[in-house]
Design a protein around this motif. Sequence first.
Motif, short mmCIF file in Angstrom:
data_model
loop_
_atom_site.label_atom_id
_atom_site.label_comp_id
_atom_site.label_asym_id
_atom_site.label_seq_id
_atom_site.Cartn_x
_atom_site.Cartn_y
_atom_site.Cartn_z
N LYS A 141 7.41 -8.72 4.75
CA LYS A 141 8.08 -9.43 5.93
C LYS A 141 7.49 -10.72 6.17
O LYS A 141 6.38 -11.00 5.74
N ALA A 142 8.36 -11.47 7.06
CA ALA A 142 7.84 -12.86 7.25
C ALA A 142 6.55 -12.91 7.87
O ALA A 142 6.08 -14.10 7.66
N LYS A 143 6.56 -12.09 8.70
CA LYS A 143 5.25 -12.20 9.54
C LYS A 143 3.94 -11.57 9.02
O LYS A 143 2.91 -11.50 9.76
N SER A 144 3.86 -11.20 7.52
CA SER A 144 2.78 -10.51 6.86
C SER A 144 2.52 -11.38 5.54
O SER A 144 1.82 -11.12 4.76
N VAL A 145 3.25 -12.49 5.41
CA VAL A 145 3.29 -13.19 4.18
C VAL A 145 1.73 -13.77 4.14
O VAL A 145 1.44 -14.09 2.77
N VAL A 146 1.36 -14.55 4.90
CA VAL A 146 0.02 -15.20 5.05
C VAL A 146 -1.17 -14.12 4.63
O VAL A 146 -1.92 -14.34 3.83
N SER A 147 -1.09 -12.84 5.28
CA SER A 147 -2.13 -11.95 5.04
C SER A 147 -1.91 -11.57 3.45
O SER A 147 -2.82 -11.26 2.76
N MET A 148 -0.41 -11.10 3.03
CA MET A 148 -0.33 -10.79 1.47
C MET A 148 -1.17 -11.67 0.62
O MET A 148 -1.53 -11.13 -0.27
N GLY A 180 -1.05 -5.26 -3.83
CA GLY A 180 0.18 -4.92 -3.37
C GLY A 180 0.63 -3.56 -2.84
O GLY A 180 1.27 -3.35 -1.78
N ALA A 181 -0.41 -2.51 -2.99
CA ALA A 181 0.02 -1.00 -2.63
C ALA A 181 -0.41 -1.06 -1.08
O ALA A 181 -0.06 -0.12 -0.38
N ILE A 182 -1.41 -2.06 -0.34
CA ILE A 182 -1.68 -1.93 0.80
C ILE A 182 -1.11 -2.92 1.82
O ILE A 182 -1.59 -3.26 2.71
N ALA A 183 0.14 -3.49 1.30
CA ALA A 183 0.67 -4.81 2.05
C ALA A 183 1.11 -4.35 3.58
O ALA A 183 1.43 -3.15 3.78
N ASP A 184 0.94 -5.32 4.44
CA ASP A 184 1.18 -4.99 5.85
C ASP A 184 0.23 -4.39 6.57
O ASP A 184 0.71 -4.03 7.81
N ARG A 185 -0.71 -3.76 6.17
CA ARG A 185 -1.41 -2.99 7.07
C ARG A 185 -2.98 -3.04 6.90
O ARG A 185 -3.85 -2.16 7.42
N ALA A 186 -3.44 -4.01 6.02
CA ALA A 186 -4.86 -3.90 5.70
C ALA A 186 -5.77 -5.04 6.29
O ALA A 186 -5.25 -6.13 6.48
N GLU A 227 0.57 -4.22 13.13
CA GLU A 227 1.15 -3.93 11.95
C GLU A 227 2.78 -4.20 12.28
O GLU A 227 3.63 -4.70 11.46
N ILE A 228 3.11 -3.67 13.45
CA ILE A 228 4.39 -3.69 14.10
C ILE A 228 4.84 -5.26 14.29
O ILE A 228 5.76 -5.73 13.88
N ALA A 229 4.03 -6.07 14.83
CA ALA A 229 4.07 -7.39 15.38
C ALA A 229 4.07 -8.28 13.93
O ALA A 229 4.71 -9.38 13.83
N GLY A 230 3.42 -7.90 13.09
CA GLY A 230 3.21 -8.87 11.84
C GLY A 230 1.66 -9.20 11.89
O GLY A 230 1.32 -9.71 13.05
#
Length: 418
Positions: A32-39, A112-118, A394-397
């Motif tokens: 999602k757009a609010k997690s792209v930097v983290s990914m 890639g397996a832990i995207a959005d929450r690590a 996580e919900i907020a990104g």
Amino acid sequence: MDSGQLAWLMIATALVLLMTPGVAFFYGGLVKAKSVVSMMMLSFGALGLVAVLWVLFGFSMSSVESSWSFAGNPFADFALSTTTANDPTGEATIGVAFGATFAIITVALISGAIADRAKFGAWMVFVALWATIVYFPVAAWVWGGGWIYNLGSMMFPDSGVEVIDWAGGTAVHINAGAAALALAIVLGKRVGFAKTINKPHNVPLVMLGGALLWFGWFGFNAGLTFAPLGEEGNLQTGLIIVNTMVCPAAAILGWIIAEKLKNGKATSVGAVSGAVAGLVAITPACAHLEPLWAILLGLIVGVACALAVELKWKLGYDDSLDVVGVHLVGGFIGTVYLGFFAIDTGLFMGGGVQQLVVQVIGAVATFVYSFVVALILGFAIQKTIGFRVKNEDEIAGIDVSVHGEEGYSFEPNGQLTR
């Protein structure tokens, strides 16, 4: 090694290094757009840390003198002190850099397996430990004179059969896929885990990442082929290039056909995912398959991986970006396929069952070792410093909460700023 061969190794090193930013773009577009930097930072963090560790002691660990050694002595050539002192042409040192790019991309794939929450810090701790305990030793087992490298001669003396893993079906893709499955189990499901959660925020970014990966993969597979044009041995180089082109091309067709039959539409994300699956499968096999069988491998793996990515919904593990479905499954298929179709030694190509036996043993052993160690490391990190971010973050990104940055800057009215 002449100047032309040395130049090619330098180019191949740059091509393979480019694959890690390619993974960052590919994975970044899928979240999602609010997690792209983290990914994307998970890939770049791995690039920074693994490159340093490889030069300090990873290269020393990646070759062994005895088949049953766990790994090489990490202090035997610490920070390349011996290599650089005895390498007037730079040939060996460039080879070290080429090896580093493989270590980097292998670790980056897991993310890639832990995207959005690590958590980024926890990921970096895992990177350092997993690279040291798993990747460096496995590289020694497969390519550096270890037990997998010598498995054929130990089990079937005088047969001429050895485990085939040209560029990393076992050491890279099965290895990374097993660790990815372990971390997906450790971190658990994302909030709102359902099929709708997987909608990519930026499809062109995914396509760009896939294109960079395919481009860099020619260095990945053909980097260590040095036969001069027009001389004996060059056929293998040509074969590698053709197979690296045609297997993923066929896998695109296999994936989008399966997608069309399953969902009624062939998607661009499906096409690029098929290409990556085909690249994964041809990695161990590129120098040992005739092009016809490379095409068949691409069609098989395209369909198989398109179906395999659905397993997480049935089995309940949240592999965010389908590292298991593409890299673990694709790597296993490509590795075992050689047991049937490897030139001269495959079961259907004039050989016996020996090639199939050693391929399966190498693949299964690597999976079990990587999975178990990653599971232990993941749980240890989760129970100590914590691996997963808070649910509200996580919900907020997680870009802002983890990195203090946004991938896209929006005005209050929702319009993008410059």
